[in-house]
Design a protein around this motif. Structure first.
Motif, PDB file in Angstrom:
ATOM      1  N   THR A   1      12.778   8.511 -45.048  1.00 41.07           N
ATOM      2  CA  THR A   1      14.103   9.011 -44.683  1.00 41.07           C
ATOM      3  C   THR A   1      14.380   8.856 -43.192  1.00 41.07           C
ATOM      4  N   ALA A   2      15.659   8.959 -42.870  1.00 44.62           N
ATOM      5  CA  ALA A   2      16.100   8.964 -41.476  1.00 44.62           C
ATOM      6  C   ALA A   2      17.278   9.919 -41.367  1.00 44.62           C
ATOM      7  N   MET A   3      17.186  10.875 -40.446  1.00 45.09           N
ATOM      8  CA  MET A   3      18.303  11.769 -40.155  1.00 45.09           C
ATOM      9  C   MET A   3      18.894  11.318 -38.825  1.00 45.09           C
ATOM     10  N   MET A   4      20.221  11.213 -38.789  1.00 42.47           N
ATOM     11  CA  MET A   4      20.888  10.726 -37.584  1.00 42.47           C
ATOM     12  C   MET A   4      21.764  11.815 -36.981  1.00 42.47           C
ATOM     13  N   LEU A   5      21.585  12.000 -35.683  1.00 48.01           N
ATOM     14  CA  LEU A   5      22.396  12.941 -34.908  1.00 48.01           C
ATOM     15  C   LEU A   5      22.884  12.206 -33.671  1.00 48.01           C
ATOM     16  N   GLU A   6      24.088  12.520 -33.259  1.00 49.57           N
ATOM     17  CA  GLU A   6      24.661  11.851 -32.101  1.00 49.57           C
ATOM     18  C   GLU A   6      24.917  12.859 -30.988  1.00 49.57           C
TER      19      GLU A   6
ATOM     20  N   ALA B   1      25.843  22.248 -36.158  1.00 52.46           N
ATOM     21  CA  ALA B   1      25.148  21.421 -35.153  1.00 52.46           C
ATOM     22  C   ALA B   1      25.333  22.046 -33.771  1.00 52.46           C
ATOM     23  N   PRO B   2      24.331  21.910 -32.913  1.00 48.29           N
ATOM     24  CA  PRO B   2      24.416  22.486 -31.566  1.00 48.29           C
ATOM     25  C   PRO B   2      25.567  21.884 -30.756  1.00 48.29           C
ATOM     26  N   PRO B   3      26.013  22.591 -29.720  1.00 46.22           N
ATOM     27  CA  PRO B   3      27.054  22.052 -28.840  1.00 46.22           C
ATOM     28  C   PRO B   3      26.613  20.695 -28.285  1.00 46.22           C
ATOM     29  N   GLY B   4      27.532  19.744 -28.314  1.00 42.23           N
ATOM     30  CA  GLY B   4      27.230  18.401 -27.818  1.00 42.23           C
ATOM     31  C   GLY B   4      26.646  17.473 -28.870  1.00 42.23           C
ATOM     32  N   TRP B   5      26.363  18.003 -30.055  1.00 42.35           N
ATOM     33  CA  TRP B   5      25.726  17.213 -31.112  1.00 42.35           C
ATOM     34  C   TRP B   5      26.654  17.051 -32.307  1.00 42.35           C
ATOM     35  N   ALA B   6      26.500  15.917 -32.999  1.00 44.80           N
ATOM     36  CA  ALA B   6      27.211  15.673 -34.252  1.00 44.80           C
ATOM     37  C   ALA B   6      26.202  15.145 -35.267  1.00 44.80           C
ATOM     38  N   TYR B   7      26.141  15.792 -36.404  1.00 46.72           N
ATOM     39  CA  TYR B   7      25.282  15.338 -37.498  1.00 46.72           C
ATOM     40  C   TYR B   7      25.943  14.119 -38.132  1.00 46.72           C
ATOM     41  N   ARG B   8      25.212  13.006 -38.241  1.00 40.76           N
ATOM     42  CA  ARG B   8      25.762  11.758 -38.774  1.00 40.76           C
ATOM     43  C   ARG B   8      25.172  11.358 -40.121  1.00 40.76           C
ATOM     44  N   GLY B   9      24.355  12.225 -40.695  1.00 40.54           N
ATOM     45  CA  GLY B   9      23.887  11.968 -42.048  1.00 40.54           C
ATOM     46  C   GLY B   9      22.383  11.822 -42.160  1.00 40.54           C
ATOM     47  N   THR B  10      21.934  11.941 -43.404  1.00 40.31           N
ATOM     48  CA  THR B  10      20.533  11.728 -43.746  1.00 40.31           C
ATOM     49  C   THR B  10      20.494  10.564 -44.726  1.00 40.31           C
ATOM     50  N   TYR B  11      19.621   9.625 -44.463  1.00 38.91           N
ATOM     51  CA  TYR B  11      19.540   8.390 -45.230  1.00 38.91           C
ATOM     52  C   TYR B  11      18.147   8.240 -45.821  1.00 38.91           C
ATOM     53  N   GLY B  12      18.081   7.576 -46.968  1.00 34.18           N
ATOM     54  CA  GLY B  12      16.807   7.296 -47.605  1.00 34.18           C
ATOM     55  C   GLY B  12      16.590   5.795 -47.696  1.00 34.18           C
ATOM     56  N   THR B  13      15.346   5.380 -47.553  1.00 39.72           N
ATOM     57  CA  THR B  13      15.052   3.957 -47.688  1.00 39.72           C
ATOM     58  C   THR B  13      15.104   3.567 -49.162  1.00 39.72           C
ATOM     59  N   VAL B  14      15.346   2.301 -49.411  1.00 40.55           N
ATOM     60  CA  VAL B  14      15.445   1.801 -50.774  1.00 40.55           C
ATOM     61  C   VAL B  14      14.475   0.646 -50.995  1.00 40.55           C
ATOM     62  N   LEU B  15      14.020   0.524 -52.224  1.00 42.26           N
ATOM     63  CA  LEU B  15      13.158  -0.580 -52.643  1.00 42.26           C
ATOM     64  C   LEU B  15      11.892  -0.714 -51.803  1.00 42.26           C
ATOM     65  N   GLY B  16      11.444   0.389 -51.219  1.00 42.38           N
ATOM     66  CA  GLY B  16      10.201   0.369 -50.454  1.00 42.38           C
ATOM     67  C   GLY B  16      10.298  -0.273 -49.084  1.00 42.38           C
TER      68      GLY B  16
END
Length: 112
Positions: free
Chosen positions: A52-57, A31-46
Motif C-alpha cells: 500500500t501507499a498513503m499519500m498526503l500533501e 488532517a493536520p493544518p497544512g496537510w491534505a489527505y490524497r488517498g490510500t492506494y494498493g498495489t496490483v498484480l504483485g
C-alpha cells in the motif's frame, strides 16, 4: 507529496481495504493544518515491494512540525488503528516536490 509505503500483515488486506474506504472522509476532514489527505492506494498484480501507499500533501517543511504536534483525537485514533494493520519495520517513505520547486545542487565544473 509525502508517500508512505507499507506491507499489510498476512490475511488482513481485505480488512485494511474496508477500513481505508470507511475512514477516507475522516482522514480528509481531520488532517493536520497544512496537510491534505490524497488517498490510500494498493498495489496490483504483485507490482512493487509494498502492498500500500498513503499519500498526503503539504506545502512546506514546517508542516511536518505541525503534523508531529497535532493533537486531534480522531486523527490520532485513525493513526493507531492503521498501524495495527502493518508489519513493523517494513515501510518506506518518499517526499516529492514538483520539479520546478526542487532545489538542485550540482558540483562546480572545474575549469580546464
Amino acid at each position: 507529496m509525502w508517500i508512505q509505503f507499507g506491507n499489510v500483515k498476512e490475511g488482513r488486506m481485505k480488512e485494511f481495504q474496508e477500513w481505508s474506504k470507511k475512514n477516507e472522509g475522516l482522514l480528509e476532514k481531520h488532517a493536520p493544518p497544512g496537510w491534505a489527505y490524497r488517498g490510500t492506494y494498493g498495489t496490483v498484480l504483485g507490482f512493487g515491494k509494498y502492498d500500500t501507499a498513503m499519500m498526503l500533501e503539504c506545502r512546506k517543511y514546517a508542516d511536518f512540525d505541525a503534523l508531529r504536534e497535532y493533537k486531534d483525537e480522531t486523527w490520532n485514533r485513525l493513526g493507531e488503528e492503521a498501524q495495527d494493520f502493518f508489519l513493523p519495520g517494513q515501510s518506506e517513505a518518499m517526499l516529492l516536490r514538483e520539479i520546478g520547486d526542487v532545489k538542485i545542487v550540482e558540483p562546480t565544473k572545474k575549469k580546464k
